[in-house]
Design an enzyme around this catalytic site. Sequence first.
Site, mmCIF file in Angstrom:
data_model
loop_
_atom_site.group_PDB
_atom_site.id
_atom_site.type_symbol
_atom_site.label_atom_id
_atom_site.label_comp_id
_atom_site.label_asym_id
_atom_site.label_seq_id
_atom_site.Cartn_x
_atom_site.Cartn_y
_atom_site.Cartn_z
ATOM 1 N N ASP A 208 35.750 24.351 102.105
ATOM 2 C CA ASP A 208 35.381 23.373 103.128
ATOM 3 C C ASP A 208 36.518 22.413 103.437
ATOM 4 O O ASP A 208 36.369 21.517 104.263
ATOM 5 C CB ASP A 208 34.135 22.593 102.700
ATOM 6 C CG ASP A 208 32.889 23.109 103.393
ATOM 7 O OD1 ASP A 208 32.937 24.230 103.930
ATOM 8 O OD2 ASP A 208 31.873 22.399 103.406
ATOM 9 N N ASP B 108 30.631 26.214 90.672
ATOM 10 C CA ASP B 108 31.576 25.260 91.242
ATOM 11 C C ASP B 108 32.988 25.746 90.954
ATOM 12 O O ASP B 108 33.218 26.558 90.047
ATOM 13 C CB ASP B 108 31.360 23.875 90.645
ATOM 14 C CG ASP B 108 30.071 23.239 91.124
ATOM 15 O OD1 ASP B 108 29.558 23.671 92.172
ATOM 16 O OD2 ASP B 108 29.575 22.311 90.454
ATOM 17 N N ASP C 274 20.845 20.924 94.824
ATOM 18 C CA ASP C 274 20.444 21.862 93.782
ATOM 19 C C ASP C 274 19.026 21.557 93.286
ATOM 20 O O ASP C 274 18.169 22.458 93.208
ATOM 21 C CB ASP C 274 21.445 21.835 92.627
ATOM 22 C CG ASP C 274 21.838 20.419 92.214
ATOM 23 O OD1 ASP C 274 21.274 19.445 92.768
ATOM 24 O OD2 ASP C 274 22.709 20.269 91.347
#
Length: 745
Positions: free
Chosen positions: A135, A287, A452
């Site tokens: 991103d 992650d 999450d």
Amino acid sequence: MANYLISLPLYQRISRKNTIPRTVELIILFLLFSLLVYRLLSLTNHGITWLLAFFCESWFTFVWLLTVNTKWNQVDYKTHPDRLLQWVPELPPVDMFVTTADPVLEPPIITVNTVLSLLAVDYPAHKLACYVSDDGVSPLTFYSLVEASKFAKLWVPFCKKYNIHVRAPFRYFSGKPLLSQDVSLEFQQEWRKMKDEYEHLSQKIEDAAKKSVSCDFADKFDVFSNIERRNHPTIIKDADSSGLPHLVYISREKRPKHPHHFKAGAMNVLTRVSGVMTNAPFMLNVDCDMFINNPQIILHAMCLLLGVKNGMDSAFVQSPQKFYDGLKDDPYGNQLVVLFEYLGRGVVGIQGPFYAGTGCFHRRKVIYGLSPDDKEITGKLSDEDYLQNQYGNSKVFTKSAAQTLSGLDGKTSSPHLWSSVEAANIVADCGYEYGTSWGIKVGWIYGSTTEDILTGLTIHKRGWRSAYCSLDPPGFLGCAPSGGPAAMTQQKRWATGLLEILLSSRSPIFATLYGKLEFRQCLAYMWILVWPLRSIPELCYAALPAYCIITNSHFLPKVQEPAILIHVALFVIYNLYTLSEYLRTGLSIRAWWNNQRMWRVTSMTAWLFGMLSVILKLLGLSETVFEVTKKDQTTTSDDSNANAGTFTFDESPFFVPGTTILLVNLTALAIGLLGFRPTSRGGDGSGIGEFLCSVCVIDTMLAFFLKPPFFFNSIEKASKSWRRQSVNDSAANNGGGAGHAPSEK
């Protein structure tokens, strides 16, 4: 495989025996209720301090009740991957997702190590695909992945040839040097070659980061030329990983006027892109800093996903978040060892663990919004209008979604993977989700910075259960925030997102009343969602001793009163009980104290500002912002550093409340000891209890006294920073990076 599973189960579910801890927890709960009864019966004889203490202690009792409920049934899973390996030809494909948002806060070398550990995992390579979401639309990140894919062609065969356990190179090569008498000469030679190749890779990435190496924009990098981070088209590139799991780079389209929904939006793009390219029935998301530490983790997770007799028992499989090279005795209280060991396994014994945002395996059909008892879905799969309303107007994607929802396993290989790039670009478009169910009923759910927890709650609400995969050695390892402000930023983001869920229509209360969330699971979710609200009673209770000393009043019974025994018993039993938890997990007394201290500090600082962020949002004055936590790739715990474990102060407003509480209590002690208090009425002045409580508060907040000038020169900076953040929040919400969650969190 059915007959095999019946005769030889792939996993065992084992309930822990915790009779003694349960008994102690009930004793503490009884003492808390006794304290409340005592407060109520004597309320008319005391003033405002008594009433404030009653409200605070009522909240603490409520939280403890939620804690007891959460920890009551602790469960472990034992998996048998050796049995699963007999069925290698039938193993399902898995798509692996990695998310990163900022090449500065999340250096590409960290992402590279995570990707390399995924590519080298013990699982058939042709059944794996790795998708990296960037991103930050960084040419450096893409360049790093291209170079990493070249190194992977050496690294992966080396790991599998010698059965290397730790397959993230930076961790593997940071271990003890190899001894010549312990290994063969051939291995030593290959080890040195591999180490040199990794150092060369790291140096190339470092040089590129310093712009001493120019990228050739005439070839693969031309699309990054003159790119704007918040205004660019979709970029989907392969990293030339022939012979290895497919490696795909994705930077979704961003436009200034289109909300991107942070990490949840990035995960939904990954889901759709993978759906049209590989469409594996299972997905793993990590992650960028959470590398695979146990190469058999996918096999263990598949035992839990494939070995269930009832498919509703494993919508997703969550691994606990564990961290490498944490500072000794966990000075910031962010390693969460005891939380995952007891509370985490307690939730497993109800409806299943929370989704922590990383280290989690998902069933694709569950992410697509399927309910366990949805018997009408089969008839809708042939309805093109229904599929487009749910999943968007890409016929390629709706076809793959129908394939997944119908129970088919998806493609086992993708020889023409890049023939679907055009369809992948369509589903990564920033306007693709308009008019669909993405982020509402399908995919990662929007509306909270802790996407999450919200996504997991939505899955549990449908009636699904989840499973827990805790291994030794751990399946995944990540890096915890390495400084005070970074830890506080992470905690504030969690608090903001949790409170957003609690105050929304997606609250677990409504999920229980109108959905299929179990009542005890609802209470478990409430335990974590009320964290931000804890800041008010914590602040109030920490200020009470100082107020009582300054005004010569009291909020505790006198020493000669029998009721003082309730407070003493609570203090002693609770602290011995929590200390025993840390000792049982192999942690030190110092680690226990650091964590007890940090719970108080965090609740009075980061959680307070998280709550204020939500209040400003509700008032329409600001929008919440996803703040990416800085990642540091260390190879050894920095205990030799004199400043390790101390707070590094900056202009952040996080430190103002804690420092204020500290100075107020120090002032109160000085007033009390110097005899400047007013005369008490009828012997109701403050006693030794208030002085001891004030000393405890000072000891807890002592970290804020290490650099006392901070308080006086930072209030103005903090207020300016807070106002500036409020003004810029809305703009950042429309154009910032996705980042990644807690998982922790």
